[in-house]
Design a protein around this motif. Structure first.
Motif, PDB file in Angstrom:
ATOM      1  N   VAL A 157       0.825  -1.215   0.000  1.00 40.64           N
ATOM      2  CA  VAL A 157       0.000   0.000   0.000  1.00 40.64           C
ATOM      3  C   VAL A 157       0.857   1.262   0.000  1.00 40.64           C
ATOM      4  N   LEU A 158       2.007   1.222   0.666  1.00 42.15           N
ATOM      5  CA  LEU A 158       2.842   2.412   0.849  1.00 42.15           C
ATOM      6  C   LEU A 158       4.272   2.133   0.390  1.00 42.15           C
ATOM      7  N   PRO A 159       4.652   2.494  -0.836  1.00 39.28           N
ATOM      8  CA  PRO A 159       6.041   2.300  -1.282  1.00 39.28           C
ATOM      9  C   PRO A 159       6.982   3.290  -0.606  1.00 39.28           C
ATOM     10  N   ARG A 160       8.261   2.913  -0.540  1.00 36.60           N
ATOM     11  CA  ARG A 160       9.255   3.775   0.105  1.00 36.60           C
ATOM     12  C   ARG A 160       9.386   5.106  -0.628  1.00 36.60           C
ATOM     13  N   ALA A 161       9.206   5.108  -1.951  1.00 36.71           N
ATOM     14  CA  ALA A 161       9.334   6.350  -2.713  1.00 36.71           C
ATOM     15  C   ALA A 161       8.372   7.417  -2.197  1.00 36.71           C
ATOM     16  N   THR A 162       7.183   6.996  -1.818  1.00 33.24           N
ATOM     17  CA  THR A 162       6.201   7.943  -1.277  1.00 33.24           C
ATOM     18  C   THR A 162       6.650   8.472   0.080  1.00 33.24           C
ATOM     19  N   VAL A 163       7.195   7.586   0.915  1.00 35.39           N
ATOM     20  CA  VAL A 163       7.685   7.999   2.235  1.00 35.39           C
ATOM     21  C   VAL A 163       8.840   8.982   2.088  1.00 35.39           C
ATOM     22  N   LYS A 164       9.758   8.683   1.166  1.00 33.07           N
ATOM     23  CA  LYS A 164      10.910   9.558   0.935  1.00 33.07           C
ATOM     24  C   LYS A 164      10.472  10.915   0.398  1.00 33.07           C
ATOM     25  N   LYS A 165       9.507  10.911  -0.490  1.00 28.58           N
ATOM     26  CA  LYS A 165       9.039  12.151  -1.119  1.00 28.58           C
ATOM     27  C   LYS A 165       8.457  13.118  -0.092  1.00 28.58           C
ATOM     28  N   HIS A 166       7.746  12.586   0.891  1.00 28.48           N
ATOM     29  CA  HIS A 166       7.062  13.439   1.873  1.00 28.48           C
ATOM     30  C   HIS A 166       7.805  13.477   3.214  1.00 28.48           C
ATOM     31  N   ARG A 167       9.095  13.170   3.210  1.00 29.22           N
ATOM     32  CA  ARG A 167       9.852  13.063   4.447  1.00 29.22           C
ATOM     33  C   ARG A 167       9.847  14.373   5.237  1.00 29.22           C
ATOM     34  N   ARG A 168      10.166  15.481   4.587  1.00 34.57           N
ATOM     35  CA  ARG A 168      10.239  16.754   5.302  1.00 34.57           C
ATOM     36  C   ARG A 168       8.886  17.156   5.872  1.00 34.57           C
ATOM     37  N   THR A 169       7.841  16.923   5.088  1.00 34.37           N
ATOM     38  CA  THR A 169       6.500  17.266   5.559  1.00 34.37           C
ATOM     39  C   THR A 169       6.116  16.432   6.769  1.00 34.37           C
ATOM     40  N   VAL A 170       6.461  15.148   6.731  1.00 31.62           N
ATOM     41  CA  VAL A 170       6.128  14.257   7.851  1.00 31.62           C
ATOM     42  C   VAL A 170       6.886  14.663   9.111  1.00 31.62           C
ATOM     43  N   ILE A 171       8.171  14.993   8.972  1.00 31.65           N
ATOM     44  CA  ILE A 171       8.967  15.396  10.138  1.00 31.65           C
ATOM     45  C   ILE A 171       8.406  16.673  10.751  1.00 31.65           C
ATOM     46  N   PHE A 172       8.078  17.637   9.899  1.00 29.93           N
ATOM     47  CA  PHE A 172       7.467  18.869  10.414  1.00 29.93           C
ATOM     48  C   PHE A 172       6.134  18.553  11.086  1.00 29.93           C
ATOM     49  N   GLY A 173       5.360  17.655  10.477  1.00 28.58           N
ATOM     50  CA  GLY A 173       4.075  17.279  11.057  1.00 28.58           C
ATOM     51  C   GLY A 173       4.217  16.612  12.412  1.00 28.58           C
ATOM     52  N   MET A 174       5.318  15.869  12.604  1.00 26.79           N
ATOM     53  CA  MET A 174       5.536  15.218  13.899  1.00 26.79           C
ATOM     54  C   MET A 174       5.764  16.237  15.004  1.00 26.79           C
ATOM     55  N   PHE A 175       6.491  17.317  14.694  1.00 24.74           N
ATOM     56  CA  PHE A 175       6.686  18.372  15.685  1.00 24.74           C
ATOM     57  C   PHE A 175       5.358  19.068  15.993  1.00 24.74           C
ATOM     58  N   VAL A 176       4.575  19.334  14.954  1.00 26.02           N
ATOM     59  CA  VAL A 176       3.258  19.946  15.166  1.00 26.02           C
ATOM     60  C   VAL A 176       2.364  19.013  15.969  1.00 26.02           C
ATOM     61  N   PHE A 177       2.392  17.720  15.628  1.00 25.47           N
ATOM     62  CA  PHE A 177       1.607  16.725  16.356  1.00 25.47           C
ATOM     63  C   PHE A 177       2.009  16.682  17.823  1.00 25.47           C
ATOM     64  N   GLY A 178       3.325  16.703  18.094  1.00 25.16           N
ATOM     65  CA  GLY A 178       3.809  16.681  19.467  1.00 25.16           C
ATOM     66  C   GLY A 178       3.376  17.904  20.243  1.00 25.16           C
ATOM     67  N   ALA A 179       3.315  19.058  19.573  1.00 29.91           N
ATOM     68  CA  ALA A 179       2.916  20.293  20.258  1.00 29.91           C
ATOM     69  C   ALA A 179       1.419  20.329  20.550  1.00 29.91           C
TER      70      ALA A 179
END
Length: 262
Positions: A179-201
């Protein structure tokens, strides 16, 4: 009907295990309560009402009863988790392919330790988080923390940290079932990392920077671990056949031409 009957039986087994865990938590409430209130007792505000004595207050007749029930339920959920996690796995497994079943056993074995690690991290940073939150009060104010409010805060912290540590495991599972190829994870890496900080806050009850970083940093590390697993797995997998050179209007033969038709 067979699936509904199986679901009913597995829910019944899980419920019995949960009730048994709650009874155990009720019996051992006192040592569990000492463990639960320890982070609050580490703060200076905990000893304001009575000198050198950690004090929480309650204002309702039934509040102490519901406190005991809530803490016992927490023990019950944790103590019975191997049973209901297995019931979930056993119900889902028949719908998986053979290779997916092999990975699902590993995931179920990792799910509980990851949840416990996340909950342990929440417990470790809880006293610092409480000290920061209570430290905003004026110097002439006395902290009279409601016992029910404190227990709710502890439960929310433990659940949030525990469940958050399961998210990278979910990403890996979605990758394995295609369902989720690595290419998709790599493509959205920066967005996900930023989202994790927002999620934590946002998701942490206090929203203080210590708790936010304590939640976001391990999630990011686990995210990279999950991405690394995806990379190694896809690298070892056979490359899929490339059909990009074919025309959209050209029909592909279903089998090799074995000679002239008879």
């Amino acid at each position: 009907m067979d699936h509904l009957r199986e679901l009913r039986n597995r829910l019944l087994v899980s419920t019995i295990a949960l009730v048994g865990g709650i009874i155990v938590g009720w019996i051992f409430f006192d040592p569990v309560w000492e463990f639960v209130k320890a982070p609050y007792c580490e703060t200076a505000q905990a000893k304001m009402l009575r000198d050198n004595t950690c004090t929480l207050v309650f204002s309702g007749i039934f509040q102490s009863f519901f406190l005991t029930l809530k803490v016992s339920a927490l023990v019950g959920v944790v103590a019975s988790s191997p049973v209901w996690l297995y019931q979930i796995w056993a119900f889902v497994t028949p719908a998986l392919y053979r290779n997916e079943k092999r990975y699902s056993v590993t995931f179920m074995a990792l799910a509980l330790p990851l949840f416990l690690v996340g909950a342990a991290l929440a417990y470790i940073v809880m006293d610092t988080s409480l000290a920061i939150l209570l430290g905003f009060a004026p110097s002439d104010a006395v902290a009279a923390v409601q016992i029910d409010e404190y227990v709710s805060y502890v439960l929310i912290m433990l659940v949030i940290f525990g469940v958050s540590f399961e998210l990278p495991l979910l990403l890996v599972f979605l990758n394995i079932i295609g369902v989720l190829p690595r290419a998709t994870v790599k493509k959205h890496r920066r967005t996900v990392i930023f989202g994790m900080f927002v999620f934590g806050a946002i998701i942490t009850p206090g929203g203080d920077p210590i708790t936010m970083m304590a939640l976001a940093a391990p999630m990011i590390i686990l995210y990279f671990v999950a991405e690394g697993f995806m990379y190694l797995r896809e690298k070892r997998s056979p490359d899929a056949e490339d059909f990009s050179h074919l025309s959209d209007d050209e029909a592909s033969p279903l089998e090799e031409d074995s000679g002239p038709a008879r």
